[in-house]
Design an enzyme around this catalytic site. Structure first.
Site, PDB file in Angstrom:
ATOM      1  N   GLY A   1      -0.458  -5.485  -1.670  1.00 35.64           N
ATOM      2  CA  GLY A   1      -1.196  -5.613  -0.416  1.00 35.64           C
ATOM      3  C   GLY A   1      -0.373  -6.141   0.734  1.00 35.64           C
ATOM      4  O   GLY A   1       0.389  -7.077   0.588  1.00 35.64           O
ATOM      5  N   SER A   2      -0.521  -5.530   1.904  1.00 36.95           N
ATOM      6  CA  SER A   2       0.193  -6.002   3.079  1.00 36.95           C
ATOM      7  C   SER A   2      -0.209  -5.169   4.286  1.00 36.95           C
ATOM      8  O   SER A   2      -1.381  -4.861   4.458  1.00 36.95           O
ATOM      9  CB  SER A   2       1.701  -5.965   2.860  1.00 36.95           C
ATOM     10  OG  SER A   2       2.329  -6.783   3.811  1.00 36.95           O
ATOM     11  N   ARG A   3       0.776  -4.741   5.087  1.00 33.42           N
ATOM     12  CA  ARG A   3       0.442  -4.106   6.360  1.00 33.42           C
ATOM     13  C   ARG A   3       1.546  -3.154   6.801  1.00 33.42           C
ATOM     14  O   ARG A   3       2.726  -3.361   6.526  1.00 33.42           O
ATOM     15  CB  ARG A   3       0.242  -5.221   7.394  1.00 33.42           C
ATOM     16  CG  ARG A   3       0.095  -4.780   8.818  1.00 33.42           C
ATOM     17  CD  ARG A   3      -0.295  -5.980   9.630  1.00 33.42           C
ATOM     18  NE  ARG A   3       0.122  -5.889  11.012  1.00 33.42           N
ATOM     19  CZ  ARG A   3      -0.073  -6.835  11.915  1.00 33.42           C
ATOM     20  NH1 ARG A   3      -0.672  -7.962  11.565  1.00 33.42           N
ATOM     21  NH2 ARG A   3       0.332  -6.678  13.156  1.00 33.42           N
TER      22      ARG A   3
END
Length: 214
Positions: free
Chosen positions: A181-183
């Site tokens: 998970g991140s961006r």
């Protein structure tokens, strides 16, 4: 470039293997609690590292989302490579999204730059400038430069990007991933505008993220 193996991201296979082996060992030792935890971890890893095939739209003058997730920011910001003010679209990925990243357009990777940094929550604005990140610039046939930034987050501390300068990517082609998970931030070239809204869900390689102005 970054092809899956049996529908799974290749970087996830060692992790899945470790949990699966641990499940077997704990089961043979008749340690039910640890075997159950390992089994659940194996199932979670299978889900997390899934990498389904996608069919990208073929119309001209568009860019697709590089990530599954939710649009968490729209606006203007300085391009991390050139410093120019550009329209930027940010997509936040949680742990339940597919985490393989895809090229927004067909073009040549003209630059790759790794930037060390911190590990703030990726949903914060300062993550774009303070967090560990990897930047690639994809230049299309018309010379339009799309700057795509993989940003590590509070949990995700492992950016994978085998793409290198000189590589050719097709629209929607896999080029890397961020674990857990991140961006992803996409800085649009002049003449392109966002085609998504705040809070909109995106699908990597499928959702039209931006369009070229008429």
């Amino acid at each position: 470039m970054y092809k899956p193996i049996c529908g799974l991201a290749r970087d996830g296979l060692p992790i899945i293997g470790v949990f699966a082996l641990a499940t077997l060992v704990f089961a043979l030792l008749r340690w039910p609690c640890l075997a159950t935890i390992s089994l659940l971890s194996t199932i979670f890893s299978f889900n997390f590292f899934r990498d389904p095939d996608r069919t990208s739209p073929t119309e001209n003058g568009i860019a697709v989302s590089p990530a599954d997730g939710v649009v968490c920011k729209l606006g203007e910001a300085a391009d991390p490579i050139t410093g120019e003010m550009r329209q930027v679209v940010c997509v936040f990925m949680n742990v339940f999204n597919v985490h393989v990243n895809r090229s927004p357009v067909t073009g040549v990777v003209s630059e790759v730059r790794y930037i060390p940094g911190k590990f703030f929550n990726a949903s914060l604005d300062k993550a774009s400038t303070d967090n560990e990140r990897n930047v690639i610039v994809v230049t299309d046939a018309e010379g339009a430069r799309f700057t795509v930034v993989q940003i590590a987050g509070l949990i995700a501390r492992r950016i994978v990007c085998p793409a290198k300068a000189g590589d050719t990517l097709s629209r929607g082609e896999r080029y890397g991933m961020i674990k857990f998970g991140s961006r992803l931030d996409v800085y649009l070239p002049h003449g392109y505008h966002p085609a998504v809204a705040m809070g909109q869900k995106t699908m990597a390689g499928v959702t039209v993220l931006a369009k070229k102005a008429d």
